[in-house]
Design an enzyme around this catalytic site. Structure first.
Site, PDB file in Angstrom:
ATOM      1  N   GLY A 160       0.774  -1.222   0.041  1.00 27.77           N
ATOM      2  CA  GLY A 160       0.002   0.032  -0.121  1.00 27.77           C
ATOM      3  C   GLY A 160       0.992   1.096   0.070  1.00 27.77           C
ATOM      4  O   GLY A 160       0.504   2.351  -0.604  1.00 27.77           O
ATOM      5  N   ASP A 161       1.892   1.303   0.796  1.00 24.30           N
ATOM      6  CA  ASP A 161       3.070   2.429   0.807  1.00 24.30           C
ATOM      7  C   ASP A 161       3.534   2.556  -0.711  1.00 24.30           C
ATOM      8  O   ASP A 161       3.706   3.606  -1.161  1.00 24.30           O
ATOM      9  CB  ASP A 161       3.907   2.253   1.713  1.00 24.30           C
ATOM     10  CG  ASP A 161       3.258   1.660   3.220  1.00 24.30           C
ATOM     11  OD1 ASP A 161       2.402   2.371   3.581  1.00 24.30           O
ATOM     12  OD2 ASP A 161       4.032   1.019   3.977  1.00 24.30           O
TER      13      ASP A 161
END
Length: 303
Positions: free
Chosen positions: A250-251
């Protein structure tokens, strides 16, 4: 300049243990040690893409020094504020039992140190980008993101927020450039269950009504959706590949999106770069390299 904030960074000790037995001495079959934290992950992927950035936050003790040393070794610039007492976190992640980890608490961060970070952030201005990602340590005010965005309001800083529940909802009034909930987090905000890409579109628009400019919704194996500021909606199934490590995906997605946006100022390209970066990290033992991201990007755009 691009800045990321990691309030409570860690040294992640990632191990595999063959045939783990509770209550007995187990020995590792593989070991890896990496600087961790959502902001640090974003900084790493941006650096891998050749985009200069600075990682901010707090570190303490010998672990903090090792986090900074390893970031420097990787080529990531950092300006962490040193905490004189306590020690930064060591997080133990057991790869061989999926999802099993023990995370440290980290140091107590005083009001003086919080204010020191605030003054550093107040130097940001027009054209700067700021990533706010992850939870807030218990020793800091739980409205920390709101305080930061209030101080920067009207200064032309492009702010990306990757957070959950009230932490996310409470900053929408400051019109962040991008927010990135996953489908479960988005559903939790509105008290609904969201399973398909079609399901999430209307709720992404609801976050826009509350103030978000762009809403990027990750959905793991289901793919992703972008509800863009200009009214366009993009959706894409997950690229084909073998899931190796979902930590940091997600990052990587938010890093890829912003990298793509800064490159072409085109939402479709940014969306595809976000998916490519997130998926490439998920398909890799570590956070994705530029070559890995470009390979997945071609898979998405050339079909």
């Amino acid at each position: 300049m691009i800045y990321t904030v990691t309030f409570n960074p860690s040294l992640d000790y990632i191990v595999s243990v063959d045939d783990f037995k509770l209550g007995l001495t187990n020995r590792t079959s593989s070991e890896l040690m990496l600087p961790g934290g959502k902001g640090i992950n974003v900084s790493t992927v941006l650096m891998n893409l050749g985009i200069e950035n600075t990682a901010l936050g707090f570190t303490a003790g010998f672990v903090g020094k090792e986090i900074i040393r390893r970031l420097h070794e990787m080529g990531v610039k950092s300006e962490f504020i040193q905490i004189s007492e306590g020690v930064s976190r060591i997080n133990l992640k057991l790869k061989s039992i999926d999802g099993t980890e023990i995370n440290g608490a980290g140091p107590v961060i005083s009001k003086d140190k919080v204010e020191e970070l605030m003054k550093k952030l107040e130097e940001l201005g027009e054209g700067d980008v700021l990533f706010l990602a992850g939870s807030i340590p218990s020793s800091m005010p739980d409205d920390m993101y709101e305080q930061i965005m209030a101080r920067l309001n009207g200064k032309g800083v492009m702010i990306v927020v990757d957070a959950t529940k009230d932490l996310l909802v409470n900053v929408l009034k400051y019109h962040p450039f991008l927010v990135k909930p996953n489908n479960h987090e988005l559903g939790e905000i509105f008290g609904v269950e969201l399973k398909t890409r079609k399901d999430v579109i209307s709720y992404g628009k609801k976050l826009q009504e509350k103030g978000a400019r762009n809403v990027l919704i990750s959905m793991a194996g289901e793919g992703a959706v972008l509800v863009a500021e200009d009214g366009q909606v993009f959706e894409e199934p997950a690229p084909k590949g073998r899931l190796v490590n979902g930590v940091g995906a997600g990052d990587s997605m938010v890093a890829g999106f912003v990298a793509g946006w800064m490159e072409k100022k085109d939402y479709e390209h940014a969306f595809h770069m976000g998916i490519a970066a997130g998926s490439a990290s998920a398909f890799s033992e570590n956070l994705a390299t530029k070559e890995e991201i470009e390979a997945v990007y071609r898979q998405i755009t050339e079909k």
